[in-house]
Design a protein around this motif. Structure first.
Motif, PDB file in Angstrom:
ATOM      1  N   PRO A  25      63.449  38.880  38.929  1.00 30.69           N
ATOM      2  CA  PRO A  25      62.494  37.525  37.207  1.00 30.69           C
ATOM      3  C   PRO A  25      61.955  38.498  36.393  1.00 30.69           C
ATOM      4  O   PRO A  25      61.772  37.600  35.556  1.00 30.69           O
ATOM      5  N   TYR A  26      60.919  39.341  36.630  1.00 33.77           N
ATOM      6  CA  TYR A  26      60.330  40.008  35.503  1.00 33.77           C
ATOM      7  C   TYR A  26      60.615  41.173  35.256  1.00 33.77           C
ATOM      8  O   TYR A  26      60.078  42.071  34.625  1.00 33.77           O
ATOM      9  N   ALA A  27      61.675  42.082  35.399  1.00 35.31           N
ATOM     10  CA  ALA A  27      62.475  43.125  35.362  1.00 35.31           C
ATOM     11  C   ALA A  27      62.345  43.147  33.633  1.00 35.31           C
ATOM     12  O   ALA A  27      61.419  44.095  33.263  1.00 35.31           O
ATOM     13  N   ASP A  28      63.143  42.193  32.544  1.00 37.65           N
ATOM     14  CA  ASP A  28      63.083  42.737  31.466  1.00 37.65           C
ATOM     15  C   ASP A  28      62.172  42.429  30.665  1.00 37.65           C
ATOM     16  O   ASP A  28      61.349  42.704  30.154  1.00 37.65           O
ATOM     17  N   ALA A  29      60.524  41.486  30.954  1.00 36.38           N
ATOM     18  CA  ALA A  29      59.598  41.594  30.573  1.00 36.38           C
ATOM     19  C   ALA A  29      58.695  42.218  31.409  1.00 36.38           C
ATOM     20  O   ALA A  29      58.139  42.797  29.986  1.00 36.38           O
ATOM     21  N   LEU A  30      59.165  42.604  32.189  1.00 32.27           N
ATOM     22  CA  LEU A  30      58.278  44.117  32.536  1.00 32.27           C
ATOM     23  C   LEU A  30      58.480  45.303  31.417  1.00 32.27           C
ATOM     24  O   LEU A  30      58.349  45.673  30.643  1.00 32.27           O
ATOM     25  N   LYS A  31      59.781  45.057  30.990  1.00 34.22           N
ATOM     26  CA  LYS A  31      60.732  46.396  30.181  1.00 34.22           C
ATOM     27  C   LYS A  31      59.995  45.770  28.606  1.00 34.22           C
ATOM     28  O   LYS A  31      59.607  47.194  28.110  1.00 34.22           O
ATOM     29  N   GLN A  32      60.029  45.018  28.438  1.00 34.78           N
ATOM     30  CA  GLN A  32      60.041  44.514  26.776  1.00 34.78           C
ATOM     31  C   GLN A  32      58.060  44.681  27.118  1.00 34.78           C
ATOM     32  O   GLN A  32      57.234  45.053  25.706  1.00 34.78           O
ATOM     33  N   ALA A  33      57.392  44.831  28.230  1.00 39.76           N
ATOM     34  CA  ALA A  33      56.232  44.603  27.919  1.00 39.76           C
ATOM     35  C   ALA A  33      55.384  46.484  27.721  1.00 39.76           C
ATOM     36  O   ALA A  33      54.962  47.006  27.429  1.00 39.76           O
ATOM     37  N   MET A  34      56.391  47.360  28.292  1.00 35.55           N
ATOM     38  CA  MET A  34      56.164  48.264  28.086  1.00 35.55           C
ATOM     39  C   MET A  34      56.122  49.171  26.800  1.00 35.55           C
ATOM     40  O   MET A  34      55.501  50.198  26.428  1.00 35.55           O
ATOM     41  N   PHE A  35      57.380  48.727  26.471  1.00 39.53           N
ATOM     42  CA  PHE A  35      58.032  48.844  24.205  1.00 39.53           C
ATOM     43  C   PHE A  35      56.523  48.186  23.840  1.00 39.53           C
ATOM     44  O   PHE A  35      56.749  49.022  22.962  1.00 39.53           O
ATOM     45  N   GLY A  36      56.323  47.587  24.815  1.00 42.99           N
ATOM     46  CA  GLY A  36      55.205  46.573  23.556  1.00 42.99           C
ATOM     47  C   GLY A  36      53.997  48.112  23.396  1.00 42.99           C
ATOM     48  O   GLY A  36      53.315  47.969  22.266  1.00 42.99           O
ATOM     49  N   VAL A  37      53.388  48.145  24.857  1.00 45.76           N
ATOM     50  CA  VAL A  37      52.461  49.236  24.945  1.00 45.76           C
ATOM     51  C   VAL A  37      52.558  50.217  23.992  1.00 45.76           C
ATOM     52  O   VAL A  37      51.958  50.482  23.365  1.00 45.76           O
ATOM     53  N   LEU A  38      54.228  50.946  23.773  1.00 46.40           N
ATOM     54  CA  LEU A  38      54.426  52.515  23.323  1.00 46.40           C
ATOM     55  C   LEU A  38      54.022  52.249  21.812  1.00 46.40           C
ATOM     56  O   LEU A  38      53.889  52.368  20.780  1.00 46.40           O
ATOM     57  N   GLY A  39      55.249  50.877  21.424  1.00 48.44           N
ATOM     58  CA  GLY A  39      54.606  50.298  20.371  1.00 48.44           C
ATOM     59  C   GLY A  39      53.618  49.894  19.338  1.00 48.44           C
ATOM     60  O   GLY A  39      53.036  50.850  18.070  1.00 48.44           O
ATOM     61  N   ALA A  40      52.676  49.645  20.334  1.00 50.71           N
ATOM     62  CA  ALA A  40      51.116  49.495  19.598  1.00 50.71           C
ATOM     63  C   ALA A  40      50.239  51.045  19.444  1.00 50.71           C
ATOM     64  O   ALA A  40      49.493  50.867  18.525  1.00 50.71           O
TER      65      ALA A  40
END
Length: 433
Positions: free
Chosen positions: A87-102
Motif C-alpha cells: 500500500p506504500y509503493a506509489d507513495a514511496l515512489k512519489q516521495a523519492m521523486f519529490g526529494v529528487l525534484g526538491a
C-alpha cells in the motif's frame, strides 16, 4: 483705458474662495480606485523587494508537494492492495521523486538562469527526439501514448516539454525583442517549434497536455510584448485548430457531449466519461465541510478511476472536506501572486517571459484540473501540479519553481538573498580560528 482685473493668487477667480492645492498623480476614487489599489498591492511594486516573495514561493511549493505525497498514499493504497502490491509503493515512489525534484529545485535556484539560453535549442531538440521515440516504442495507458521506458526508468517527455518550451520561447523572443512588431519574426520560429511539439503530443491523444502547451506558447508571446493584434490573430487561428482537432476524434467529441449531457449511446458504451466525473462529484459531496477523515474515502475503492492521479482533488474534498480543498486553493493562489510579483519586477525580457510562461503553466494547469473535477470543464487528462501522482510531472514542476526562485533571488540585494546556511558573524569566525 479699462484696467484688466488682476487674479488673486491662491483664490478661484470666479468666487474669490481659496483654491484647493493641486495633488499631482491623485488616484481615482470609488470602485475604480479600490480596484487600482488592490491591483497595486497585488503587484507589490510600491514596496522594495524583500525575501518574503522567495519564501512564499518556496513554502507553497513544498507544502503542496507534501500534501500530494500524503494524498497519493491515501488514494492509491486500496487499489495497490487489490493488485497485490504494497500500500506504500506509489507513495514511496512519489516521495523519492519529490526529494529528487526538491534537490534539482535547490540547485537551479542557486544559479543564474541565463545559462539556459545557451542550451535552449539543444533541449528542444532532445525533447522532440524523445517525443518521436514515444510514438515509436512508447507505452499506452488509458488510450494515451505518453510514456517511454529508458533503462528501467519510465519518463513522460511531454512534461519535460513544458519547461523546455518556456525556456526556448523566452530565449528566442528575447533575441528578437526589437523585431516583434513584424509578424514574420513573431511567427518564425516560435509557432512552428511549438506546433511540432503540439502535433507529436496530439498523436499520443493527450488533449490536456496540448491545451497546456498552447497556453504556454500564448503566454510567451504575451509577456515578450507581442502586439495585441497579432495575439488576437494567433488566438483565432488556435481556436480554429482546436475545433478541427476536436471534431476529428470520436473520443474528444464524446468528452464534450458527456459534459453537456447530450452523449449518445455509443459514447456511453465505449467511453462513459460520465461515470468518472459523476463519481468525482460524489466524493466532493460526501466530504461536506470537514471531510470523512484522512484515509476514509469511499470513492477510492475502485469507484473513481485515476483517484490518485487526475482526480486526486476529489479525494482531497472527500477526506478533508471543503476546508481541505480551500487550503489547496489558497496555496495555489499565494503561489500565483508571488510568481506574478517576480514577473512584474523583471526588466530583462528573457527573464520576464520565462517567469510568465512558468506562471501560466503551473497555475493554468491547476485551474484546469480543478475545473474538470468540479465539472466546469469536460474531462481531460491533466494532473494537478505537485499533488497528482507522477514522477516526471512532479520533478519538472519543482524545476520550474527553482527557475522562479532564482529570478526572485536575483531581484534582491546581495545581503538580503536567502542562504542555505546562516552567515557566520566575524566574532564566531575568529573564535573558530
Amino acid at each position: 483705458m479699462v484696467s484688466t482685473p488682476t487674479r488673486t493668487r491662491g483664490k478661484d477667480p470666479r468666487d474669490g474662495k481659496p483654491k484647493a492645492p493641486a495633488t499631482p498623480g491623485k488616484k481615482p476614487s470609488g470602485l475604480r480606485g479600490h480596484l487600482r489599489n488592490f491591483w497595486e498591492s497585488l503587484e507589490g511594486k510600491d514596496r522594495a523587494p524583500n525575501s518574503s516573495t522567495y519564501y512564499l514561493i518556496l513554502g507553497c511549493a513544498l507544502a503542496l508537494t507534501a500534501i500530494g505525497i500524503m494524498m497519493v498514499l491515501s488514494a492509491s493504497s486500496v487499489e495497490a492492495i487489490s493488485e497485490g502490491k504494497s500500500p506504500y509503493a506509489d507513495a514511496l515512489k512519489q516521495a523519492m521523486f519529490g526529494v529528487l525534484g526538491a534537490a534539482a529545485m535547490y540547485v537551479i535556484s542557486r544559479t543564474n538562469v541565463n545559462w539556459m539560453k545557451r542550451l535552449s535549442w539543444w533541449a528542444l531538440g532532445g525533447v522532440l527526439a524523445l517525443l518521436v521515440l514515444v510514438q515509436v516504442m512508447g507505452n499506452t495507458v488509458n488510450g494515451n501514448k505518453n510514456w517511454i521506458d529508458l533503462g528501467g526508468v519510465t519518463l513522460q517527455p511531454s512534461e519535460m516539454a513544458k519547461l523546455v518550451l518556456c525556456v526556448w520561447i523566452a530565449a528566442v523572443l528575447a533575441r528578437k525583442q526589437k523585431l516583434l512588431h513584424r509578424w514574420w519574426h513573431v511567427i518564425i520560429p516560435v509557432v512552428p517549434g511549438a506546433g511540432l511539439v503540439i502535433a507529436l503530443v496530439m498523436v499520443g491523444n493527450d488533449l490536456g497536455t496540448v491545451i497546456v502547451i498552447a497556453a504556454i506558447t500564448a503566454a510567451g508571446l504575451y509577456f515578450a510584448g507581442v502586439p495585441g493584434k497579432m495575439l488576437a490573430i494567433a488566438g483565432a487561428v488556435g481556436a480554429v485548430g482546436a475545433v478541427l482537432g476536436t471534431i476529428s476524434s470520436a473520443n474528444r467529441i464524446c468528452r464534450i457531449t458527456s459534459w453537456l449531457g447530450t452523449a449518445s449511446a455509443s459514447c456511453t458504451e465505449n467511453f462513459d466519461f460520465d461515470f468518472q466525473s459523476t463519481n468525482g462529484m460524489y466524493g466532493l459531496a460526501q466530504g461536506s465541510w470537514t471531510g470523512l477523515g484522512l484515509g476514509q474515502s469511499r470513492q477510492k475503492y475502485n469507484w473513481l478511476p485515476e483517484a490518485h492521479n487526475d482526480f486526486i482533488f476529489a479525494i482531497i474534498g472527500e477526506e478533508l472536506g471543503l476546508v481541505g480543498t480551500l487550503v489547496v486553493l489558497v496555496l495555489f493562489a499565494i503561489l500565483g501572486i508571488a510568481i506574478f510579483r517576480v514577473v512584474v519586477r523583471q526588466t530583462d525580457p528573457f527573464q520576464r517571459t520565462l517567469a510568465g510562461g512558468i506562471m501560466v503553466w503551473l497555475l493554468g494547469q491547476a485551474s484546469m484540473n480543478m475545473a474538470v473535477v468540479t465539472q466546469l470543464l469536460p474531462v481531460v487528462g491533466v494532473p494537478l501540479p505537485f499533488i497528482s501522482y507522477g514522477g516526471s510531472a512532479l520533478v519538472m514542476s519543482l524545476c520550474g519553481v527553482g527557475v522562479v526562485l532564482s529570478l526572485a533571488r536575483g531581484q534582491l540585494p546581495p545581503q538580503q538573498r536567502p542562504r542555505f546556511l546562516p552567515r557566520r558573524s566575524p566574532k564566531t569566525a575568529r573564535k573558530r580560528t
